[in-house]
Enzyme design. Structure first.
Site, PDB file in Angstrom:
ATOM      1  N   ASP A 175      24.487  40.105   3.661  1.00  0.00           N
ATOM      2  CA  ASP A 175      25.790  39.515   3.961  1.00  0.00           C
ATOM      3  C   ASP A 175      26.380  38.852   2.725  1.00  0.00           C
ATOM      4  OD1 ASP A 175      25.205  40.369   6.438  1.00  0.00           O
ATOM      5  OD2 ASP A 175      25.139  38.383   7.396  1.00  0.00           O
TER       6      ASP A 175
ATOM      7  N   SER B  57      46.337  57.941  33.210  1.00  0.00           N
ATOM      8  CA  SER B  57      45.293  57.191  33.900  1.00  0.00           C
ATOM      9  C   SER B  57      44.327  58.196  34.529  1.00  0.00           C
ATOM     10  CB  SER B  57      45.895  56.256  34.938  1.00  0.00           C
ATOM     11  OG  SER B  57      46.724  56.994  35.774  1.00  0.00           O
TER      12      SER B  57
ATOM     13  N   GLU C 147      30.789  60.550  30.390  1.00  0.00           N
ATOM     14  CA  GLU C 147      30.855  59.357  29.539  1.00  0.00           C
ATOM     15  C   GLU C 147      30.802  58.103  30.392  1.00  0.00           C
ATOM     16  OE1 GLU C 147      34.668  59.608  27.564  1.00  0.00           O
ATOM     17  OE2 GLU C 147      34.460  61.791  27.435  1.00  0.00           O
TER      18      GLU C 147
ATOM     19  N   LYS D 236      32.353  54.671  31.670  1.00  0.00           N
ATOM     20  CA  LYS D 236      33.710  54.131  31.745  1.00  0.00           C
ATOM     21  C   LYS D 236      33.641  52.679  31.297  1.00  0.00           C
ATOM     22  CE  LYS D 236      37.821  53.941  34.622  1.00  0.00           C
ATOM     23  NZ  LYS D 236      38.225  52.589  34.320  1.00  0.00           N
TER      24      LYS D 236
ATOM     25  N   ASP E  41      34.525  48.918  30.477  1.00  0.00           N
ATOM     26  CA  ASP E  41      35.340  47.934  31.170  1.00  0.00           C
ATOM     27  C   ASP E  41      35.938  46.987  30.147  1.00  0.00           C
ATOM     28  OD1 ASP E  41      36.495  46.729  33.271  1.00  0.00           O
ATOM     29  OD2 ASP E  41      34.693  45.778  34.049  1.00  0.00           O
TER      30      ASP E  41
ATOM     31  N   TYR F 220      37.155  57.243  23.023  1.00  0.00           N
ATOM     32  CA  TYR F 220      36.834  58.214  24.071  1.00  0.00           C
ATOM     33  C   TYR F 220      37.761  59.424  24.107  1.00  0.00           C
ATOM     34  CZ  TYR F 220      40.273  55.534  26.828  1.00  0.00           C
ATOM     35  OH  TYR F 220      41.388  54.886  27.253  1.00  0.00           O
TER      36      TYR F 220
ATOM     37  N   LYS G 147      33.461  55.467  40.148  1.00  0.00           N
ATOM     38  CA  LYS G 147      33.309  54.027  39.919  1.00  0.00           C
ATOM     39  C   LYS G 147      32.014  53.492  40.530  1.00  0.00           C
ATOM     40  CE  LYS G 147      36.427  51.525  38.712  1.00  0.00           C
ATOM     41  NZ  LYS G 147      37.823  51.233  38.947  1.00  0.00           N
TER      42      LYS G 147
ATOM     43  N   CYS H  59      18.328  14.185  52.350  1.00  0.00           N
ATOM     44  CA  CYS H  59      17.985  15.593  52.521  1.00  0.00           C
ATOM     45  C   CYS H  59      18.504  16.111  53.866  1.00  0.00           C
ATOM     46  CB  CYS H  59      16.466  15.757  52.442  1.00  0.00           C
ATOM     47  SG  CYS H  59      15.913  17.410  52.880  1.00  0.00           S
TER      48      CYS H  59
ATOM     49  N   CYS I 155      15.097  16.833  56.097  1.00  0.00           N
ATOM     50  CA  CYS I 155      14.159  15.804  56.560  1.00  0.00           C
ATOM     51  C   CYS I 155      14.718  14.394  56.472  1.00  0.00           C
ATOM     52  CB  CYS I 155      12.848  15.887  55.780  1.00  0.00           C
ATOM     53  SG  CYS I 155      13.014  15.319  54.079  1.00  0.00           S
TER      54      CYS I 155
ATOM     55  N   CYS J  65      15.040  16.601  46.968  1.00  0.00           N
ATOM     56  CA  CYS J  65      14.609  15.837  48.131  1.00  0.00           C
ATOM     57  C   CYS J  65      13.269  15.205  47.765  1.00  0.00           C
ATOM     58  CB  CYS J  65      14.444  16.790  49.314  1.00  0.00           C
ATOM     59  SG  CYS J  65      13.321  16.174  50.573  1.00  0.00           S
TER      60      CYS J  65
ATOM     61  N   CYS K  57       8.821  17.143  54.153  1.00  0.00           N
ATOM     62  CA  CYS K  57      10.058  17.892  54.402  1.00  0.00           C
ATOM     63  C   CYS K  57       9.719  19.297  54.890  1.00  0.00           C
ATOM     64  CB  CYS K  57      10.887  17.961  53.126  1.00  0.00           C
ATOM     65  SG  CYS K  57      12.361  18.967  53.294  1.00  0.00           S
TER      66      CYS K  57
HETATM   67  S1  IVH Z   1      39.829  58.940  29.580  1.00  0.00           S
HETATM   68  C1  IVH Z   1      43.075  61.551  30.529  1.00  0.00           C
HETATM   69  N1  IVH Z   1      37.457  57.899  29.169  1.00  0.00           N
HETATM   70  O1  IVH Z   1      39.934  53.805  32.010  1.00  0.00           O
HETATM   71  C2  IVH Z   1      41.993  60.580  30.586  1.00  0.00           C
HETATM   72  N2  IVH Z   1      39.167  56.450  29.937  1.00  0.00           N
HETATM   73  O2  IVH Z   1      42.508  54.959  33.957  1.00  0.00           O
HETATM   74  C3  IVH Z   1      42.406  59.232  30.170  1.00  0.00           C
HETATM   75  N3  IVH Z   1      38.494  54.107  30.180  1.00  0.00           N
HETATM   76  O3  IVH Z   1      42.389  52.127  31.007  1.00  0.00           O
HETATM   77  C4  IVH Z   1      41.350  58.219  30.049  1.00  0.00           C
HETATM   78  N4  IVH Z   1      36.405  54.397  29.536  1.00  0.00           N
HETATM   79  O4  IVH Z   1      41.147  52.905  28.905  1.00  0.00           O
HETATM   80  C5  IVH Z   1      38.713  57.657  29.566  1.00  0.00           C
HETATM   81  N5  IVH Z   1      35.313  57.133  28.730  1.00  0.00           N
HETATM   82  C6  IVH Z   1      36.563  56.894  29.117  1.00  0.00           C
HETATM   83  C7  IVH Z   1      37.006  55.602  29.488  1.00  0.00           C
HETATM   84  C8  IVH Z   1      38.334  55.429  29.897  1.00  0.00           C
HETATM   85  C9  IVH Z   1      37.310  53.512  29.952  1.00  0.00           C
HETATM   86  C10 IVH Z   1      39.693  53.416  30.701  1.00  0.00           C
HETATM   87  C11 IVH Z   1      40.967  53.737  29.996  1.00  0.00           C
HETATM   88  C12 IVH Z   1      42.018  53.463  31.035  1.00  0.00           C
HETATM   89  C13 IVH Z   1      41.313  53.741  32.305  1.00  0.00           C
HETATM   90  C14 IVH Z   1      41.722  55.088  32.861  1.00  0.00           C
END
Ligand code: IVH
Length: 704
Positions: free
Chosen positions: A35, A84, A115, A117, A119, A231, A320, A412, A415, A430, A436
């Protein structure tokens, strides 16, 4: 430096070198310099740029530190919309998705890019000729907010794409999509720091990531340990990417992006289901939070065929996980009394579905936590249930209209004994001890539990019933249950056979081990490992009891001889006796001494021994054993023995078995479906053994 030109060339070289080191550190997790050395090079570049501001390029490593605040974000359109994803919550819905996708290819099985998903919060990055030009939030999918200075501060996000010498593998224009996340391990530390500075803590890593990314002052973002997980791609000009999404991700990785180590190409619906199950297993052990898996049709031609509905592709779906957090109303609070008398505030909630089950009770931990979280009866609260853990009230979601404070009862609830709160301790207790009923009941449950005397057929429910019916009061009563045989047979739901079985398992539990017996006594602060260490150290219960009485005398002598010298007092106490056992400090030693000084407890022990509970004396740990000093972690299921049996064999040879993998672990034994512990072992370079490997190691050690 000779002339201006060579200084400029030197600055470029410095920048390149810093980029390499930074990538090694943040993306590859394999640092190439210290570092301090990095900081030196960094400052050198900063100095040159300060003297020649006209040389500063947007992809210079110095541009990651954040820029002065702006008053608002500017809205910009994405070059292609950020779509989405359709969601599904069970295997049937997933099968339905797969069936529709297959219709496009005459029912053939499809390969999917699978993959995690993530969060976090979505981010769109625009690179022109390989250099990051703009970063935008997702916004409504069409238009987002320009947060470029903030994105630049994310350490694993390349400011310039890595390219081959010819540079012909970088497109003229490309949008890279991914998720900005904050690792769980960093989240705790960030919250602690925020609270220390008098700011409000974030409720979860997702909010922390989103909040940190949308700071008007990017110097604040720079201070937050965010990471970018790539992604996918949006618009691409001037280059043809591989059609396979799996291969596209490999290209992103080659350009310098972090992609998930769990990306896989899987076959058909079965492949997706197996992937989902494996990720669900791993989930709790991952440092980055994920809320499901994403399956995308891997092949470009099929994707084109399938196209889109509304704003989501027909070729991808998110499977999900059951939500682990949700909000609900806190209706009231009850106090539960534990084995050691600790009072735990339990939230009575308006029932909610979370973590796959309906939850109406959740722990509030203790009074300090309630104060820290500022929670009142009548509030809307965030409830969390992750995996098998006890549901907890994590935070205040919204102050209720008509609320009142949660108060610790003075006596308590079971008791009526006084409730005591020791200065500096979060826990209230307690003071009734075995007077008790709640403490008695919990002590009995503990005594009979699997890791203690392991009495099959005497579970929590039976114990509660037997206590209520006056059949059980102290552990020794368990061994007198045979005298109530007729009464037991008469009980509802019981019959000859189950009474027979129960009495037989009570009888066989009499033959136990010293460590199980010590653990079963339920001495405060003495868990399984501590019980084992005590058994090994002292060899007999008498020796432990003698030391416990000697300890009190020694504390008094230390106080008398060195009233003003704490170090001398500690020397006297730690040299021998209880505190000479590894892991026993003054707190634990006090608990042990207190326990044995109590006549009631000694009576219980005598009664148990009189009832026939016995164990063999233990070989004490003075001489080294074949596996002394070796630490094992067992994960997954074994075929020829249970994990407990494997653990007992390891321990009999002087080894230790712990539950979590660290650099100090010597061996991780991985059975079938091992989960995240195996992954962690690989990451840390800890030796892995399969069942056969463990067996041969045990046999060699036993032959020693
Ligand atoms: S693909 C056409 N891959 O999930 C596909 N989305 O509604 C478009 N997210 O907010 C998204 N991990 O940011 C894809 N491995 C992943 C993901 C991912 C998280 C999120 C994305 C978006 C929501 C999709």
């Amino acid at each position: 430096m000779a002339g201006k030109d060579s200084t400029r060339a030197y600055a470029r070289r410095l920048a390149d070198e810093l980029r390499e080191h930074s990538r090694a550190y943040y993306v590859d997790d394999a640092p190439t310099i210290s570092d301090a050395a990095y900081d030196r090079l960094f400052r050198e570049l900063q100095d040159i740029e300060a003297a020649h501001p006209e040389w500063v390029t947007p992809d210079s490593p110095t541009q990651r530190v954040g820029a002065p605040p702006s008053d608002k974000f500017v809205s910009v359109d994405h070059a292609t919309p950020m779509l989405s994803l359709g969601n599904c919550f069970d295997d049937d819905e997933l099968a339905e998705f797969d069936r529709r996708a297959r219709d496009a290819v005459d029912g053939r099985a499809l390969a999917y890019c699978a993959e995690p998903k993530f969060d976090g919060t979505a981010l769109n990055l625009r690179y022109e000729n390989g250099v990051l030009q703009r970063a935008t939030t997702r916004g409504d999918g069409i238009t987002g907010e320009d947060i470029t200075p903030n994105a630049r501060t994310i350490r694993n996000l390349p400011l310039r794409l890595n390219s081959s010498d010819t540079g012909d593998d970088t497109p003229d224009f490309i949008e890279i999509r991914g998720e900005v996340v904050l690792a769980r391990s960093r989240f705790e530390a960030l919250n602690a720091r925020l609270e220390e500075q008098g700011h409000k803590a974030f409720v979860n890593p997702r909010n922390a990531a989103a909040g940190s990314l949308r700071q008007l002052d990017s110097r604040i973002t720079a201070d937050r340990p965010l990471a970018f997980m790539a992604y996918g791609v949006g618009r691409v000009d001037g280059q043809t990417l591989p059609g396979s999404l799996f291969e596209q991700l490999q290209q992103l990785s080659a350009w310098g992006f972090t992609i998930s180590e769990y990306v896989e190409r899987v076959d058909g619906l079965d492949g997706c289901k197996a992937y989902y199950e494996a990720m669900a297993e791993r989930r709790a052990g991952l440092d980055v939070e994920i809320d499901g898996c994403v399956f995308k049709v891997d092949d470009a031609a099929t994707r084109d065929e399938l196209g889109f509905v509304a704003r989501a592709p027909r070729w991808a779906i998110a499977r999900k996980f059951p939500a682990e957090e949700t909000t609900t109303t806190l209706n009231s609070v009850e106090f539960q009394v534990g084995r050691t008398g600790a009072l735990t505030p339990v939230a009575k909630l308006a029932p909610v579905f979370v973590g796959g089950v309906t939850v109406s009770n959740a722990t509030l931990h203790n009074m300090d936590e309630i104060t820290r979280k500022d929670i009142r009866i009548g509030d809307e609260v965030i409830v969390r249930r992750a995996g098998d853990v006890i549901p907890e009230v994590k935070a205040l979601a919204k102050r209720g209209k008509d609320t009142h404070a949660i108060e610790l009862p003075a006596s308590c609830p079971v008791c009526g004994s006084q409730v005591e709160r020791v200065e500096g301790e979060a826990v209230a207790r307690c003071t009734g001890g075995l007077v008790c009923a709640a403490q008695r009941r919990e002590a009995l449950k503990h005594f009979a539990s699997r890791r203690a005397l392991d009495i099959e057929g005497l579970g929590d429910r039976q114990i509660e019933a037997f206590v209520d019916e006056g059949l059980l009061e102290s552990p020794a009563d368990i061994f007198a249950l045979g005298q109530h045989r007729d009464a037991l047979v008469e009980r509802e739901g019981y019959g000859e056979k189950s009474v027979e079985n129960l009495l037989a398992s009570i009888e066989s539990s009499k033959q136990t081990t010293l460590e199980r017996f010590i653990f079963a006594l339920g001495i405060r602060e003495v868990g399984e490992t501590m019980a084992r260490d005590l058994a090994r150290h002292f060899g007999t219960l008498d020796a432990l009891q003698d030391e416990a009485s000697a300890y009190i005398a020694r504390v008094q002598r230390a106080a008398h001889e060195h009233p003003d010298n704490r170090a001398a007092r500690e020397r006297l106490l730690t040299a021998e006796g209880l505190q000479a056992v590894p892991g026993v400090g003054s707190r634990v030693a006090h608990c042990i001494a207190d326990f044995f000084s109590e006549q009631r407890n000694r009576d219980v022990i005598d009664a148990l021994v009189a009832a026939g509970v016995q164990w063999q004396s233990v070989r004490t740990t003075s001489g080294a054993q074949p596996l002394s000093g070796k630490t094992f972690v067992l994960t997954g299921s074994l075929e020829g023995m249970t994990r407990d049996e494997a653990g007992e064999r390891i321990e009999a040879l002087g080894g230790r078995v712990t539950s979590s993998v660290s650099k100090k672990t010597d061996y991780v034994v991985a059975g079938a479906s091992p989960g995240s512990k195996r992954d962690k072992a690989e990451k840390l370079g800890v030796a892995l053994l399969d069942e056969a490997g463990l067996l041969s190691l045990l046999e060699d050690a036993e032959a020693d």
